[in-house]
Design an enzyme around this catalytic site. Structure first.
Site, PDB file in Angstrom:
ATOM      1  N   GLY A  24       0.834  -1.209   0.000  1.00  0.00           N
ATOM      2  CA  GLY A  24       0.000   0.000   0.000  1.00  0.00           C
ATOM      3  C   GLY A  24       0.859   1.246   0.000  1.00  0.00           C
ATOM      4  CB  SER A  25       0.024   4.742   0.591  1.00  0.00           C
ATOM      5  OG  SER A  25      -0.495   4.793   1.908  1.00  0.00           O
TER       6      SER A  25
ATOM      7  NE  ARG B 279      -2.442   8.338   4.517  1.00  0.00           N
ATOM      8  CZ  ARG B 279      -3.376   7.770   5.264  1.00  0.00           C
ATOM      9  NH1 ARG B 279      -3.387   7.969   6.570  1.00  0.00           N
ATOM     10  NH2 ARG B 279      -4.305   7.005   4.728  1.00  0.00           N
TER      11      ARG B 279
ATOM     12  CB  CYS C 170       3.235   0.098  -6.849  1.00  0.00           C
ATOM     13  SG  CYS C 170       3.431  -1.649  -7.192  1.00  0.00           S
TER      14      CYS C 170
ATOM     15  CD  GLU D  64       6.939  -5.610  -1.862  1.00  0.00           C
ATOM     16  OE1 GLU D  64       6.949  -5.023  -2.962  1.00  0.00           O
ATOM     17  OE2 GLU D  64       7.878  -6.319  -1.451  1.00  0.00           O
TER      18      GLU D  64
END
Lengths: 508, 497
Positions: free
Chosen positions: B219-220, B222, B275, B241
């Site tokens: 994911g992100s 953040r 991504c 990741e």
């Protein structure tokens, strides 16, 4: 603090820590430091832990020298790009893994082996081409001081710096951004380090601890077993992360074990252990008192003498220990060896599995099946069967914990890998664009029938024949490689078949 | 064999099991712990040892393979619903990749599981030394929405192959795929050792309060920080990741049409929601002039004159991301594309020029079909531009000169690097996939997934006898012994240690 870290980062960004020659030079300089200033280093360790020079040398300096030599020998191979297996799509390309440094690494050392636990990670970080900030433990003051004095005299002063200080300084340091943090110490601080690292998405290696169990089977030679355990347990006055923390055995063995350990202690350290030059002391008063409190209410089979003035605690064995008591609730990190009786190996395995995964696990038995079972049915950072500590000594082995005993590993190549980014690289050419048409939209039924689409659109019949042959060649090569064992066996049969076909073709 | 039908995942009668046998916490349960029972069940199963034998693991992997084969249409439909993915794109970017990973794991399981011999030294020559690969125990996989089958199942393959019990949390944003995974997948896998958890950020946060032995998150950055911080409580190792802005440098010495083909394909695939997609281009103004018509030609060729009607162009996953991307269209100047349609969540393949570094499109990972071009005067400036920013997940460099490509490689850092193409390296399972710095930590694919989900335990078995050899290490250390040790170990022979 921020300025110091920035300075090191700038030094890294200059790129001079990257060339192989530079790394080797720094490692050689480190080696020279250890050899030329051996006396100073040993004296510092002695002041911190009352460790004899020989012990300091054999427990710490030797490992450091061995690690440096191992790096020097293997680094040229490790820094090279490693080609990887390719598939049909990438057959004509270059595909490999290129190790690269991470950047600025923070190493937080521990006090129990203050030299090796700071320098051994440093060796790996230098070998991987990083810049390093070293924060030795403030509890082993003298070693911290000597490192701050010596390292700048031998190593690049901007790339590798020592920052000393206590909790406050370490907290400030952890606010900064690093590219990897390796911490050796306890679980509580390990969590603090990881939390600080999470703020910057910094990967961590945490070398923590726990209670390393030691199971003694009834089918073993207790003389030998007790010698080995005594050596590993009371070395460094029990202040070893992989010391056998407690013993599990059948109740009937307890008395013998106590007796044999007692004899071995006498053999190793003499009648009056306090006067043995080979027996260390507890690092400070706080730990001394902590270990003392673990003895409360326990059955002391032998030992138990203490001397606060010199922070001396005699090699001690406790028997019939209740698992719920304090001595079984925390990592002892001292010369106190509880024996917890269990009925059999099943109970021992359950006992171990009910608890946090330890850093090390020890099992003593002549019965290899039992040892295998113990390994199969438990988990731990590492295992030594029929001895203690020794798995630490192999630099082909990763050294690290699992669960609450830690994450990540180092030593030897594992250090190099820990402090590197193994970057996958694929280099194609700008030619052969025709081959890519297969993947580009618009996607239609004809694409599925790729052979016709690809070959007819792009090539004339002659080139088509050539391409077919090439493709068949590639397929044949792949098949031959895959099935060469089978082919070898069936070679005669294939030969006959081909011969037959040729003969029958000729007939036509 | 995997239990068909399952059902033991749902414990509390107060819960509304809206989706198959997967667990969705009921609002009335916000006070109690909704996951405790499930996690305890999985832990008990792990302790029972049922996931250890190779046969069990192989069965799970085969069942996963059957899930993919028997529900191909369902998955195609779900991916079309979520991301407007064509069957071809779904196959090459999701289903075939998963199948390949399963096949690779099945073929190599025995070899991967085998103890790795360790080399011994002078002190340990008579011992048996090996590295045992052990499952961690209970692992959590949190998956994203952009390749909802691939990025959920490929980690699962490795986790199962390594012998772990798995809690899978697919993304709630790719609803169609979530539904198929939640309703159908549990029927194939052994319910003792596998559980699916559904929900949004709140449920995920609750889940993360529990102890896992490994957490795998895609994911992100953040949210990656949130996951790692949560993992700290239990000292759980993680693989993250993440993502970032993947630079794509185009040298002057290039055929612009070839570059345009390759860059455009990888940029606009899945409507840019990848991504590892090239996020922005770096090239000279002269190259930009040559690239723009080439890119236009490529886009037209790929998607037709009206890309919105092309079956080969994806859609933005939801309104929130659509609005975010539409706002980015205002950055710089639109050179190609720029159209959008809210009802359809459609954004045209777009190229932006005259973009300032401070504008939003250069401040966040785009994750959409928008390609900004930044001008640089040569390779050095490009390298400097890249190094000023966070390390990206992927880095691309196009040049006919291998010197240029190599210099870019040597002077930058990134998760992975590809010269003269886009993320084609993802097809090679011999290359690990992962980030560095803000783009992530850890790696997977192929054997690397198996290794990620395994604890490498160093095992040394010493001989029970031969005690005489050990005497040298025991105190008291007479002068003679000290001299001997110094001599044997002091000089160059330290390599024996």
């Amino acid at each position: 603090m921020e300025r110091e870290v920035q300075r090191v980062r700038q030094a890294f960004l200059s790129g001079r820590s990257r060339p192989l020659r530079f790394r080797l030079q720094q490692l050689e300089a480190l080696r020279r430091m250890v050899q030329e200033r051996e006396k100073d280093i040993l004296a510092a360790i002695r002041s911190d832990l009352c460790k004899s020079e020989f012990n300091a040398y054999s427990q710490e300096v030797i490992t450091v020298l061995g690690e440096i030599d191992f790096m020097l020998e293997n680094l040229p191979e490790w820094v090279a790009a490693k080609p990887v297996k390719k598939n049909l799509l990438t057959m004509l390309d270059e595909a490999y893994l290129q190790p690269q440094p991470l950047g600025v690494v923070l190493i937080i050392g521990a006090w129990n082996y203050p030299f090796v636990l700071t320098i051994q990670p440093l060796i790996g970080a230098i070998a991987a081409g990083n810049a390093v900030i070293i924060k030795p433990s403030e509890l082993s003051e003298n070693t911290a001081t000597i490192l701050a004095k010596l390292l700048p005299q031998y190593l690049d002063q901007d790339l590798y710096i020592v920052i000393n200080g206590g909790v406050e300084e370490t907290t400030e340091l952890l606010k900064q951004r690093f590219d990897h943090i390796l911490y050796t110490g306890n679980t509580a601080v390990g969590k603090i380090v990881m939390e600080a690292a999470a703020k910057h998405l910094t990967p961590v290696t945490l070398e923590l601890g726990g209670k390393s169990p030691c199971y003694i089977d009834k089918d073993c030679d207790l003389d030998i077993v007790c010698r080995r355990i005594t050596w590993g347990k009371y070395m460094n006055c029990g202040q070893t992360c992989i010391a056998p923390d407690y013993i599990l055995c059948e109740a009937s063995l307890q008395n013998q074990i106590v007796q044999k350990i007692k004899e071995t202690v006498k053999e190793f350290y003499g009648e009056n252990v306090k006067e043995s030059p080979d027996y260390e002391r507890i690092i400070n008063l706080r730990h001394f008192k902590r270990i003392l409190s673990l003895l409360e209410g326990q059955k002391i089979a032998f030992g138990g003498e203490t001397d606060e003035a010199t922070r001396y605690i005699a090699p001690t064995v406790l028997t019939d220990v209740d698992p719920k008591t304090k001595v079984m609730q925390e990592e002892i990190f001292g010369p106190v060896l509880p024996i917890v009786p269990v009925k059999n190996v099943d109970e021992a395995i359950n006992f171990i599995n009910e608890r946090e995964k330890p850093l090390a696990l020890y099992v003593f038995s002549h019965n290899n099946k039992l040892i295998k079972r113990m390994i199969d049915e438990t988990s731990s950072g590492g295992v030594t069967g029929n001895d203690v500590i020794m798995h630490f000594m192999l630099n082909s082995f990763p050294f690290g914990g699992v669960g609450s005993s830690g994450m990540g590993a180092y030593h030897g190549k594992h250090s190099f890998d820990t402090f590197s980014h193994q970057r996958p690289c694929l280099l194609k050419s700008l030619k052969r664009e025709g081959a890519n048409k297969l993947r580009y939209p618009p996607n239609s039924q004809s694409k599925v029938d790729w052979g016709k689409f690809f070959l007819l659109k792009r090539f004339n019949k002659q080139k088509l024949g050539l391409l077919f042959l090439t493709f068949l060649g590639i397929v044949a090569a792949v098949l031959v490689k895959k099935y060469q064992a089978v082919l070898r066996r069936k070679a005669l049969l294939i030969f006959l078949v081909v011969h037959r076909l040729r003969w029958s073709t000729k007939q036509r | 064999m995997s239990e068909k039908g399952g059902g033991s995942a749902v414990k509390d009668p107060g819960a509304e099991p809206t989706l198959g046998t997967s667990w969705v916490p009921h609002p009335s349960q916000s006070r109690t712990d909704p996951f405790e029972d499930t996690l305890r069940r999985l832990r008990e199963a792990f302790h029972s040892g049922c996931t250890r034998p190779a046969e069990f693991r192989a069965e799970q992997l085969q069942a996963l393979g059957r899930f993919l084969q028997e529900n191909k249409q369902l998955l195609h439909d779900a991916l079309a619903q979520d991301l407007h993915k064509s069957a071809f794109d779904s196959d090459i970017s999701e289903l075939i990749i998963c199948q390949n990973e399963i096949n690779l794991a099945l073929q190599n399981l025995q070899a991967w599981m085998k103890d790795e011999p360790g080399s011994t030294n002078w002190f340990t020559k008579l011992d048996s030394a090996f590295i045992r690969k052990e499952p961690f125990g209970l692992v959590l996989i949190i998956a994203p929405w952009n390749y909802p089958v691939n990025l959920t199942l490929v980690p699962l393959v490795g986790a199962l192959a390594a012998g772990n019990c798995v809690v899978l949390k697919p993304s709630e944003i790719s609803r169609g795929t979530e539904k198929v995974l939640a309703e159908v997948l549990p029927k194939y896998l052994d319910q003792r050792c596998f559980a699916m958890v559904l929900g949004g950020p709140e449920e995920t946060g609750q889940l993360l309060e529990h102890k896992f032995d490994y957490i795998f998150f895609t994911g992100s950055p953040r949210v990656g920080k949130i996951v790692m911080t949560a993992a700290t409580k239990h000292l759980t190792p993680v693989t993250l990741e993440l993502g970032g802005k993947n630079p794509c440098y185009v040298d002057d010495d290039c055929d612009p049409q070839i570059v345009a083909n390759r860059v455009a394909w990888f940029r606009y695939f899945n409507a840019g929601q990848t991504c590892v997609a090239p996020d922005y281009l770096l090239c000279s103004p002269e190259m930009q002039e040559r690239l723009l018509p080439a890119l236009q030609s490529t886009i037209t060729r790929f998607y037709g004159d009206d890309p919105q009607s092309s079956p080969n162009l994806g859609r933005i996953i939801n309104q929130k991301h659509f609005q975010r991307l539409r706002a980015l269209l205002g950055c710089g100047r639109v050179a190609i594309g720029g159209q959008s349609d809210e009802r359809d969540r459609y954004i045209a393949p777009t190229v932006l020029v005259d973009v300032q570094e401070t504008e939003p499109v250069m401040q966040e990972e785009i994750f959409g079909p928008i390609l900004p071009i930044m001008n640089v005067r040569g390779l050095d400036e490009a390298i400097e531009f890249i190094n000023r920013r966070e390390k990206p997940l992927a880095l691309y460099a196009f040049s006919n000169s291998s010197q240029v490509v190599n210099q870019m490689l040597e002077q930058t850092s990134s998760g992975s690097f590809v010269g003269n193409d886009g993320f084609i390296h993802m097809t090679l399972s011999s290359l690990p996939f992962g980030g560095v710095g803000h783009s992530g930590m850890g790696r997977y694919h192929g054997k690397f997934t198996f290794d990620t989900f395994s604890h490498h335990r160093a095992c040394l078995l010493c001989p029970a006898g031969l005690e005489k050899l050990n005497n040298i290490r025991y105190p008291p250390y007479s002068d003679r012994v000290q001299q001997l040790v110094h001599w044997v170990l002091g000089s160059q022979s330290c390599t024996i240690l």
